[in-house]
Design a protein around this motif. Structure first.
Motif, PDB file in Angstrom:
ATOM      1  N   GLY A 169       0.775  -1.221   0.000  1.00  0.00           N
ATOM      2  CA  GLY A 169       0.000   0.000   0.000  1.00  0.00           C
ATOM      3  C   GLY A 169       0.811   1.278   0.000  1.00  0.00           C
ATOM      4  O   GLY A 169       0.274   2.336   0.332  1.00  0.00           O
ATOM      5  N   THR A 185       2.304   4.608  -1.402  1.00  0.00           N
ATOM      6  CA  THR A 185       1.705   5.498  -2.388  1.00  0.00           C
ATOM      7  C   THR A 185       2.671   6.604  -2.803  1.00  0.00           C
ATOM      8  O   THR A 185       3.605   6.943  -2.071  1.00  0.00           O
ATOM      9  N   SER A 239      -6.191   4.572  -3.074  1.00  0.00           N
ATOM     10  CA  SER A 239      -6.322   3.465  -2.129  1.00  0.00           C
ATOM     11  C   SER A 239      -6.667   2.203  -2.900  1.00  0.00           C
ATOM     12  O   SER A 239      -6.956   2.260  -4.098  1.00  0.00           O
TER      13      SER A 239
END
Length: 120
Positions: free
Chosen positions: A56, A58, A71
């Motif tokens: 996850g 970013t 997301s």
């Protein structure tokens, strides 16, 4: 093969919000990361945001930092882009893309795109 389908585009006034979705199917277990790109009329396609599929992590283009949030929901094989405080210059066709390799910065699969129009 990985198939990607975007949804959620539309027309919104400046200052408004939209949430884009990108549903992945096929060999989704092979995805390392996914990203959002956009292309405005007469301009080259540009990077917007990306997220690694497992951890996850970013990153964002400077132009959208603080306004857009990327997301993913691994259980649904879906990636999202929450876009707030939209500006007319955000108007573009938005594409999602999947990247298979960690060490090669290349997106291997692309969706068909969804239009986002921000009116002033």
């Amino acid at each position: 093969q990985v198939q990607l389908v975007e949804s959620g585009g539309g027309l919104v006034q400046a200052g408004g919000s939209l949430r884009l979705s990108c549903a992945a199917s096929g060999r989704t277990f092979s995805i390392y990361a996914m990203g959002w790109f956009r292309q405005a009329p007469g301009k080259e396609r540009e990077f917007v945001a990306a997220i690694t599929w497992s951890g996850g992590s970013t990153n964002y283009a400077d132009s959208v930092k603080g306004r857009f949030t990327i997301s993913r929901d691994n259980a649904k094989n879906t990636m999202y882009l929450q876009m707030n405080s939209l500006k007319p210059e955000d108007t573009a066709v938005y594409y999602c893309a999947a990247r298979l390799q960690r060490l090669v910065l290349r997106y291997d699969y692309w969706g068909q795109g969804t239009q986002v129009t921000v009116s002033s």
